[in-house]
Design a protein around this motif. Structure first.
Motif, PDB file in Angstrom:
ATOM      1  N   LEU A 156       0.830  -1.204   0.000  1.00  0.00           N
ATOM      2  CA  LEU A 156       0.000   0.000   0.000  1.00  0.00           C
ATOM      3  C   LEU A 156       0.865   1.255   0.000  1.00  0.00           C
ATOM      4  O   LEU A 156       0.697   2.154  -0.818  1.00  0.00           O
ATOM      5  N   LYS A 157       1.813   1.320   0.919  1.00  0.00           N
ATOM      6  CA  LYS A 157       2.640   2.520   1.032  1.00  0.00           C
ATOM      7  C   LYS A 157       3.872   2.440   0.131  1.00  0.00           C
ATOM      8  O   LYS A 157       4.277   3.437  -0.460  1.00  0.00           O
ATOM      9  N   SER A 239     -11.517   1.954   3.783  1.00  0.00           N
ATOM     10  CA  SER A 239     -11.649   3.043   2.806  1.00  0.00           C
ATOM     11  C   SER A 239     -11.619   4.417   3.476  1.00  0.00           C
ATOM     12  O   SER A 239     -11.102   5.376   2.900  1.00  0.00           O
ATOM     13  N   ILE A 242      -7.933   5.453   3.891  1.00  0.00           N
ATOM     14  CA  ILE A 242      -7.357   5.928   2.632  1.00  0.00           C
ATOM     15  C   ILE A 242      -7.915   7.311   2.284  1.00  0.00           C
ATOM     16  O   ILE A 242      -7.190   8.200   1.845  1.00  0.00           O
ATOM     17  N   GLN A 245      -6.404  10.240   3.568  1.00  0.00           N
ATOM     18  CA  GLN A 245      -5.062  10.428   3.028  1.00  0.00           C
ATOM     19  C   GLN A 245      -3.975  10.019   4.031  1.00  0.00           C
ATOM     20  O   GLN A 245      -2.857  10.530   4.005  1.00  0.00           O
ATOM     21  N   ILE A 247      -1.646   6.948   4.737  1.00  0.00           N
ATOM     22  CA  ILE A 247      -1.222   5.742   4.019  1.00  0.00           C
ATOM     23  C   ILE A 247      -0.412   4.865   4.966  1.00  0.00           C
ATOM     24  O   ILE A 247       0.790   5.066   5.134  1.00  0.00           O
ATOM     25  N   ARG A 347      -9.049  -0.532  -4.267  1.00  0.00           N
ATOM     26  CA  ARG A 347      -9.281  -0.551  -2.816  1.00  0.00           C
ATOM     27  C   ARG A 347     -10.671  -0.089  -2.411  1.00  0.00           C
ATOM     28  O   ARG A 347     -11.173  -0.486  -1.375  1.00  0.00           O
ATOM     29  N   GLY A 375      -5.521  -2.985   2.381  1.00  0.00           N
ATOM     30  CA  GLY A 375      -5.175  -1.625   1.989  1.00  0.00           C
ATOM     31  C   GLY A 375      -4.923  -1.476   0.507  1.00  0.00           C
ATOM     32  O   GLY A 375      -5.202  -0.426  -0.070  1.00  0.00           O
ATOM     33  N   ASP A 376      -4.400  -2.501  -0.124  1.00  0.00           N
ATOM     34  CA  ASP A 376      -4.194  -2.381  -1.572  1.00  0.00           C
ATOM     35  C   ASP A 376      -5.148  -3.274  -2.358  1.00  0.00           C
ATOM     36  O   ASP A 376      -4.929  -3.521  -3.543  1.00  0.00           O
TER      37      ASP A 376
END
Lengths: 469, 469
Positions: A156-157, A239, A242, A245, A247, A347, A375-376
């Motif tokens: 994800l990050k 969600s 995310i 914002q 991460i 996601r 997360g991804d």
């Protein structure tokens, strides 16, 4: 069995000790970590120790029309290393040197047999890390993970393997070795061959050296466990995080079935009545920012009716991650066949996918648990079955087909990180269409016209064999 | 001139208004922003407005064996759009729709004719940015910048175009259209075709849609200007900043010649007696972290005997960046030919490269200024010359050759962000070798067997035409 003359020639190239025959050895290399795919016996295992040796083996194999199956540690989950056409298993495990650590340019250059964790151990004294983090990081090799474009827990990050490969050397089917890319962040000289070979599953060439990008290791991290009584609340938390914002480095999910199985297996004190758990870790270079991100996560979890446990020591943090890493072995202990999928969705569709997976489990009367990288959008629905029960296995196959169709319907992909290999080959056309399949064949035929490299993987042997939707 | 029948057929496909002929039009599309490369007249300019039209144009061109030169805004700097074999210039500028902004998944899907800045304006209300930032961001198109894998000012921290392309649709030379990739962070289904087409300079297919990754816009930034009396001090500042694991969003350099030229041109108050200037901007989501990073930069600049000017308002910051963006137009105003190179070295070798460039300027008695992206090793040595002075132009060509050789000797690359195009084609083999050239040809022949797409670019028409070292 290969002609004795060829065995002798292989021994002359790599040395007698680096050529393995005999049924115990051949059986060892007849399968990999993938369930529910055919096994096949190689005719010989060859373990080169240099690029020059790899080239000579490829030249000999080309001349004698012998298939080559490149192999790292065999941890892959799509049947990518199985020697379907027998021939040579080319194990790169003895090419295991870290060629260079260039701390100033934040790069490392390694041979393919280097184990990912060994690279991380070698660069830790420089305050650096290699972010791709597949579950098998302590055994998987750099070559194998580059060939499969491994993902893992930090996608994800930090992205996946392809985001960290800057250059490589490859031995092609024609016996040439080619270098491309390098240590510069910017490089637009020639086609982006490094990216073409990342994730090519050993079908286009043999990766003999890799230059990869490193990152400064984050100095601070905060790990948390959030338990939810309702699956949708867990999905919405993902969600919302995310959307805020934030991460996180990792944002993992386990459903109730996985939670119960892990707890039975590892006794780490997980809440076995929760519908879902999220394991969340934020990290960074600044303590304050990490604390602020953790606060934001805590607020979002609470808004979504989750109950929180925050790791207050490194030991507690390690416990949380052990629980997550125990998911696959725990599930695997329950029955003789563990079909582990990695259908992946954008996601924003994670909740939809989680609900659909639970429904598919019920519909086909299967033991289906889901964990993975929420997360991804990369989920691991895992079906436990008895391979000797033909009726059950038939329901498994129907369920897998429905899982793939659902992922595609939600705008996702067949495979987020395990690759196509044998396991998903017949579904490939459902995602990329006939013209996509044709393009795959075009590239394969151009680089490996006799289909000598890892034949039977990734690219259907005949065109248009995909399952109709 | 193409047969009238073909013109009529093209008009039937895209509409009469979207087919341009006549010498004024043809001349307009006979060159691009690149100096010192041949110009060539197309036979027709075709401006499709849909993928279906692109496919039909490609099919017609294939049938009639007419070359196609895809083109965005023509801002490229390696001669990549020049219609060497005449034929069709396929301008994608009318396919300029933003198809979707998906703020939840942090992606945008655009047609190739969308101008980069227009995308940024459209996503700004969502607090998002598209990080690739070529100097021509206000005119360059997404299609062109993807085809060239544009870099720009934020490469050090944010990477380049290829790091932001998640999926695309491409029309191939056989007239098929293919989609690959998508909105998932993880995707290992099929070869990584998106990466193959990014930077392929229009030689493998025509990009008709792009799905790209967006990032949250950093909320805080701090811009600084550091002046140095000695070039080595500026170079050491760059490597000390990286060594301190501070990654600025931008870390730009200008040498004395560039400083004086910009100041003459733009009157922004630059210190014209400085040997070098660094323009540094740190950014991030947390004010404190940005302040800490700025402090670290300030300390390193002072340790290296630099004198600092810190932008204390948005206006001052804009002034600094205007000065940097004025570098190329300022230099271009000095003479009729501006040869702008982008030889790139690993960041640890930036000082070596800067000193070598100054020496090359002296050796060939040329007006040579250098500016560029010091942080990622991507320098722009810029030679000003009079194209009517044959002796001077011959020295320019020798100097360019020596610049490339020096970059390669320092472990760098021929081109960091401008591409190979026509301008660097004959040097390609010096970097990737004969087997690399052969691999280029293999891929090109497989995807575009008649070399119909952008012929004469990137790939030498005959094998092994590279200049010996």
């Amino acid at each position: 069995m290969l002609d004795e003359i060829i065995i002798n020639q292989l021994q002359a190239i790599v040395g007698k000790d680096n050529v393995l025959i005999g049924s115990v050895n051949l059986t060892t290399y007849s399968y990999d970590a993938t369930a529910d795919v055919p096994h096949a016996m190689p005719e010989v295992i060859v373990m080169p120790t240099s690029t020059a040796q790899v080239r000579k083996v490829v030249q000999l194999a080309a001349w004698k029309s012998i298939a080559i199956y490149p192999r790292g540690a065999g941890t892959n989950l799509s049947g990518g290393t199985i020697p379907l056409d027998h021939g040579i298993v080319l194990s790169l495990q003895k090419m295991d040197q870290i060629v260079e650590i260039d701390a100033e340019n934040l790069t490392a250059t390694v041979q393919p047999g280097v184990v990912i964790q060994d690279l991380n151990n070698a660069i830790a004294p420089f305050g650096l890390m290699y972010p791709p983090d597949p579950g098998t990081v302590t055994t998987a090799t750099m070559g194998g993970s580059v060939a499969e474009n491994s993902g893992g827990l930090r996608g994800l990050k930090y992205g996946v393997t392809k985001h960290y490969v800057m250059g490589m050397e490859v031995v092609l089917a024609n016996g040439n070795s080619v270098r491309f890319g390098g240590k510069t962040v910017k490089n637009v000289t020639a086609y982006d061959f490094s990216s073409l070979f990342v994730g090519s599953e050993g079908t286009l060439g043999i990766i003999v050296e890799i230059t990869c990008k490193l990152l400064p290791e984050p100095k601070f991290h905060k790990a948390m466990l959030a338990a939810f009584n309702v699956m949708e609340d867990a999905g919405k938390t993902v969600s919302d995080i995310i959307k805020a914002q934030v991460i996180p480095a990792t944002l993992e999910i386990m459903d109730n079935m996985t939670i119960r199985t892990v707890e039975d297996f590892a006794h780490v004190g997980l809440p076995t009545d929760a519908a879902a758990l999220l394991l969340i870790e934020v990290d960074g270079m600044a303590e304050l920012v990490v604390a602020q991100e953790a606060d934001a996560v805590i607020r979002i979890v609470e808004e979504n009716h989750g109950s929180l446990h925050i790791a207050n020591s490194d030991e507690e943090r390690d416990n949380l991650w052990s629980a997550r890493r125990a998911a696959l072995p725990a599930l695997a202990s329950l029955n003789n066949t563990v079909v582990l999928e990695d259908a992946t969705v954008p996601r924003s569709r994670v909740t939809d996918m989680l609900l659909a997976l639970a429904e598919i489990g019920r519909k086909y009367r299967l033991v289906l648990g889901t964990f993975g990288h929420a997360g991804d959008g990369n989920l691991h629905p895992t079906i436990l079955a008895d391979k000797y029960n033909a009726d059950e296995m038939s329901r498994v196959h129907q369920a897998v087909e429905e899982i793939f169709a659902t992922a595609l319907k939600l705008g996702g992909t067949l495979s987020g990180e395990h690759g196509i290999g044998i396991a998903k080959m017949r579904f490939l056309g459902n995602e990329i269409g006939d013209s996509g399949l044709e393009l795959m064949q075009t590239i394969k035929n151009a680089l490996d016209p006799t289909h000598m490299l890892n034949p039977g993987k990734l690219i259907p042997r005949e065109e248009k064999t995909h399952v109709s939707r």
